[in-house]
Design a protein around this motif. Sequence first.
Motif, PDB file in Angstrom:
ATOM      1  N   TYR A   1     -25.707  12.286 -16.463  1.00 41.30           N
ATOM      2  CA  TYR A   1     -26.136  11.446 -17.578  1.00 41.30           C
ATOM      3  C   TYR A   1     -27.322  10.550 -17.241  1.00 41.30           C
ATOM      4  O   TYR A   1     -28.177  10.313 -18.091  1.00 41.30           O
ATOM      5  N   ASP A   2     -27.403  10.070 -16.018  1.00 42.99           N
ATOM      6  CA  ASP A   2     -28.496   9.152 -15.667  1.00 42.99           C
ATOM      7  C   ASP A   2     -29.735   9.885 -15.158  1.00 42.99           C
ATOM      8  O   ASP A   2     -30.856   9.481 -15.434  1.00 42.99           O
TER       9      ASP A   2
ATOM     10  N   GLN B   1     -30.152  13.415 -15.381  1.00 43.72           N
ATOM     11  CA  GLN B   1     -30.295  14.711 -16.057  1.00 43.72           C
ATOM     12  C   GLN B   1     -30.225  15.895 -15.083  1.00 43.72           C
ATOM     13  O   GLN B   1     -30.941  16.879 -15.225  1.00 43.72           O
TER      14      GLN B   1
END
Length: 58
Positions: A22-23, A25
Amino acid sequence: MSRFSELKDLVLGLEADFEKFYDKQNQAAGTRVRKGMQDLKNLAQAIRTEVQDKKNTK
């Protein structure tokens, strides 16, 4: 209580991959997250079955 510990360990083990996906990718981390979530689903189903069996035998 060992089942609960197993569940916690699985969730905590996924934390780094969630952050990478999420942070940052990171697509490979996304694959690991999906696999971990499937493992979590299977463990949850096994625990549910175990609880139901214990409940029904008493």
